[in-house]
Write a protein that holds these residues in place. Structure first.
Motif, short mmCIF file in Angstrom:
data_model
loop_
_atom_site.label_atom_id
_atom_site.label_comp_id
_atom_site.label_asym_id
_atom_site.label_seq_id
_atom_site.Cartn_x
_atom_site.Cartn_y
_atom_site.Cartn_z
N GLY A 55 0.80 -1.22 0.00
CA GLY A 55 0.00 0.00 0.00
C GLY A 55 0.83 1.26 0.00
O GLY A 55 0.38 2.31 0.47
N GLY A 56 2.03 1.18 -0.55
CA GLY A 56 2.90 2.34 -0.60
C GLY A 56 3.57 2.65 0.72
O GLY A 56 4.20 3.70 0.87
N VAL A 57 3.44 1.75 1.70
CA VAL A 57 3.99 1.99 3.04
C VAL A 57 5.11 0.99 3.31
O VAL A 57 4.92 -0.23 3.21
CB VAL A 57 2.90 1.86 4.12
N PHE A 58 6.27 1.50 3.67
CA PHE A 58 7.43 0.69 4.02
C PHE A 58 7.45 0.52 5.54
O PHE A 58 7.40 1.50 6.29
CB PHE A 58 8.70 1.42 3.55
N SER A 59 7.48 -0.73 6.00
CA SER A 59 7.48 -0.98 7.44
C SER A 59 8.40 -2.15 7.74
O SER A 59 8.76 -2.94 6.85
CB SER A 59 6.06 -1.27 7.95
N TRP A 60 8.79 -2.29 9.03
CA TRP A 60 9.71 -3.35 9.40
C TRP A 60 9.54 -3.71 10.87
O TRP A 60 9.01 -2.93 11.68
CB TRP A 60 11.15 -2.95 9.11
N THR A 61 10.03 -4.91 11.19
CA THR A 61 10.04 -5.39 12.58
C THR A 61 11.46 -5.78 12.93
O THR A 61 12.08 -6.62 12.25
CB THR A 61 9.12 -6.62 12.74
N GLU A 62 12.00 -5.16 13.96
CA GLU A 62 13.37 -5.43 14.38
C GLU A 62 13.37 -6.55 15.42
O GLU A 62 12.45 -6.67 16.23
CB GLU A 62 13.99 -4.17 14.98
N GLY A 63 14.41 -7.39 15.36
CA GLY A 63 14.56 -8.44 16.36
C GLY A 63 14.25 -9.82 15.84
O GLY A 63 14.51 -10.82 16.51
N THR A 64 13.69 -9.90 14.63
CA THR A 64 13.42 -11.19 14.02
C THR A 64 13.69 -11.08 12.53
O THR A 64 13.56 -10.02 11.93
CB THR A 64 11.95 -11.62 14.26
N GLY A 65 14.09 -12.20 11.89
CA GLY A 65 14.38 -12.16 10.47
C GLY A 65 15.87 -12.24 10.17
O GLY A 65 16.67 -12.67 11.00
N ARG A 66 16.25 -11.82 8.99
CA ARG A 66 17.63 -11.97 8.54
C ARG A 66 18.50 -10.83 9.05
O ARG A 66 18.00 -9.72 9.31
CB ARG A 66 17.68 -12.06 7.01
N PRO A 67 19.81 -11.04 9.18
CA PRO A 67 20.71 -9.96 9.61
C PRO A 67 20.65 -8.78 8.65
O PRO A 67 20.68 -8.96 7.42
CB PRO A 67 22.10 -10.63 9.59
N THR A 68 20.57 -7.59 9.20
CA THR A 68 20.37 -6.37 8.41
C THR A 68 21.20 -5.24 9.00
O THR A 68 21.25 -5.07 10.22
CB THR A 68 18.88 -5.97 8.40
N SER A 69 21.83 -4.46 8.13
CA SER A 69 22.53 -3.25 8.58
C SER A 69 21.51 -2.13 8.75
O SER A 69 20.77 -1.81 7.81
CB SER A 69 23.60 -2.84 7.56
N TYR A 70 21.46 -1.58 9.96
CA TYR A 70 20.57 -0.47 10.28
C TYR A 70 21.38 0.81 10.43
O TYR A 70 22.53 0.81 10.89
CB TYR A 70 19.91 -0.69 11.63
N SER A 246 -0.26 5.34 -3.97
CA SER A 246 -0.81 3.99 -4.08
C SER A 246 -2.33 4.13 -4.13
O SER A 246 -2.88 5.21 -3.87
CB SER A 246 -0.38 3.11 -2.90
N THR A 247 -3.00 3.05 -4.46
CA THR A 247 -4.45 3.11 -4.63
C THR A 247 -5.22 2.62 -3.41
O THR A 247 -6.39 2.94 -3.26
CB THR A 247 -4.86 2.28 -5.84
N SER A 248 -4.56 1.84 -2.58
CA SER A 248 -5.23 1.29 -1.41
C SER A 248 -4.19 0.79 -0.42
O SER A 248 -3.02 0.60 -0.77
CB SER A 248 -6.17 0.13 -1.79
N ALA A 249 -4.63 0.55 0.80
CA ALA A 249 -3.71 0.10 1.84
C ALA A 249 -3.18 -1.30 1.58
O ALA A 249 -2.14 -1.68 2.11
CB ALA A 249 -4.41 0.15 3.20
N ASP A 250 -3.89 -2.07 0.75
CA ASP A 250 -3.44 -3.43 0.48
C ASP A 250 -2.93 -3.61 -0.96
O ASP A 250 -2.74 -4.73 -1.42
CB ASP A 250 -4.55 -4.44 0.77
N ALA A 251 -2.70 -2.51 -1.67
CA ALA A 251 -2.19 -2.61 -3.04
C ALA A 251 -0.75 -3.12 -3.02
O ALA A 251 0.06 -2.66 -2.22
CB ALA A 251 -2.25 -1.25 -3.73
N PRO A 252 -0.41 -4.08 -3.88
CA PRO A 252 0.98 -4.57 -3.91
C PRO A 252 1.93 -3.48 -4.36
O PRO A 252 1.54 -2.48 -4.98
CB PRO A 252 0.91 -5.72 -4.92
N GLY A 253 3.21 -3.68 -4.08
CA GLY A 253 4.22 -2.68 -4.39
C GLY A 253 4.26 -2.31 -5.86
O GLY A 253 4.61 -1.19 -6.22
N ALA A 254 3.90 -3.25 -6.75
CA ALA A 254 3.96 -2.99 -8.18
C ALA A 254 3.00 -1.87 -8.58
O ALA A 254 3.27 -1.14 -9.56
CB ALA A 254 3.63 -4.26 -8.96
N VAL A 255 1.90 -1.70 -7.86
CA VAL A 255 0.95 -0.63 -8.18
C VAL A 255 1.63 0.73 -7.98
O VAL A 255 1.60 1.61 -8.84
CB VAL A 255 -0.32 -0.73 -7.31
#
Length: 413
Positions: A55-70, A246-255
């Motif tokens: 939906g045009g919104v970039f979000s993340w959760t820290e503490g789980t998932g793959r190693p990432t440089s912040y 974006s067109t909606s909160a659930d629109a995929p990134g390609a939109v």
């Protein structure tokens, strides 16, 4: 650097890309800020991360998932994403996931490898937008400690001029930030950098999306005056308002990706209807990563609206001539893959068109930029190709380097 064949007898000259990106090395602020700010100024930390872009919104959760440089800055933790260094991965591995510096294309953040990649990609010179500060430095405008924020802006600009560009032999072109939260400080920073040869500065395409005054307000006039006075181009990258269409909160990134030109469209209409170009007749602005195929319609539409709605439209007193008449004297656009735009260069204005490769992002045409340009430019004349790939950028940025024709003359000697 050899030319590449387009149509019969047509060559693609060494490209000047006016929209690429740099991922700032970890030391940029740590090596330049006063010691009292080292623990809260921008610094790199590696931690697990899960990322989402919907939906045009970039979000993340820290503490789980793959190693990432912040990037850690004050209370902000901002992860780096694989699409920021997309050229390091096959297209089918370009998921929206975190990345570490070790996984990045070295040219994304180191000068010598970048120059090598430019050689591979037929790029002679490159103008690079920031990454961690975001496309116009809005991360610093959102800070709590504005004294630190100003030091961060100045440190970035010093690094950009002295290291990133200073160690490139003139092939990397400086693009600086301003303190967006104070227009007088912004004007002063433009002048400070212009004194050392900088002719390009980042700005937001839609400042109100950042909680800042619009260009209609007159608030930015001291900044525009400084840019006009120093021949500094106001560079606006799509997304520099921290809000993507974006067109909606659930629109995929390609939109959203298909609609990225919209921010540039909105911004151009703002400028053409604002009277800014009337008050500042030598001001130049440039739009990055918005492509250009949409321009013929918009340039026609603003004139229709200006004429038919003069009684109530609110611009007749500020814009004495049809708005489109200000476009060619004030605006540059760029593209990396736009057959429609290249088929309509007469309506767009040949003198306004420049080229980008978007290295190292997911839309980048590197390392095949010259082949793509050749495939889309076969119908153009050599002077048109020269202008679009190289010469317009030289004029836009006041570069002291050979034009395409001069390069051919040198090669013939």
């Amino acid at each position: 650097m050899a030319a590449s064949t387009a149509g019969p007898g047509i060559e693609i000259p060494p490209i000047i890309s006016v929209d690429d990106h740099v991922i700032e090395p970890p030391h940029v602020w740590q090596s330049r800020l006063p010691s009292r700010y080292v623990d809260i100024g921008p610094r790199v930390v590696t931690a697990p991360c899960e990322i989402s872009y919907v939906g045009g919104v970039f979000s993340w959760t820290e503490g789980t998932g793959r190693p990432t440089s912040y990037w850690y800055y004050e209370d902000l933790h901002y992860p780096m994403v694989r699409t920021h260094s997309a050229v390091a991965f096959p297209r089918d591995e370009l998921q929206m996931v975190g990345i570490t510096f070790e996984e990045m294309q070295p040219g994304a953040w180191q000068v010598a490898p970048r120059l090598g990649d430019m050689d591979i990609g037929h790029v002679d010179a490159s103008l690079c937008f920031p990454s961690f500060p975001r496309f116009c430095g809005q991360a610093f405008a959102e800070a709590s400690d504005m004294d630190l924020a100003l030091l961060c802006v100045q440190a970035y600009n010093d690094w950009m001029v002295e290291e990133w560009c200073g160690e490139s032999g003139g092939r990397l072109i400086p693009l600086c930030l301003i303190p967006l939260w104070d227009v007088e400080l912004a004007a002063a920073e433009v002048r400070r950098n212009a004194e050392r040869g900088v002719r390009a500065v980042c700005f937001s395409e839609i400042p109100p999306n950042l909680g800042l005054p619009s260009i209609h307000s007159g608030y930015w006039d001291p900044f525009f005056a400084a840019c006009e006075e120093t021949s500094t181009v106001v560079c606006m990258h799509i997304g520099s308002s921290s809000k993507m269409v974006s067109t909606s909160a659930d629109a995929p990134g390609a939109v959203g990706s298909a609609l990225v030109h919209s921010n540039a469209t909105y911004s151009l209409v703002d400028f053409l209807m604002s009277g800014v170009f009337v008050r500042f007749p030598s001001l130049k602005v440039a739009y990055s990563e918005g492509q250009m195929g949409w321009l013929p319609y918009i340039l026609d539409r603003v004139d229709v609206v200006w004429k038919e709605n003069a009684a109530w439209g609110g611009v007749a007193d500020k814009v004495p001539e049809p708005p489109s008449t200000y476009y060619r004297d004030h605006v540059f656009v760029c593209f990396f893959d736009d057959k429609v735009g290249l088929a309509n260069i007469d309506a767009i204005g040949l003198e306004t068109i420049t080229t980008e490769t978007d290295y190292p992002h997911s839309d980048s045409t590197w390392p095949h930029s010259k082949e793509l340009l050749a495939s889309q430019m076969g119908h153009l004349t050599q002077p048109e190709v020269d202008a679009i790939c190289r010469d317009n950028a030289i004029r836009m940025l006041g570069l002291d380097i050979p034009t395409a024709a001069e390069l051919r003359d040198q090669a013939a000697v």
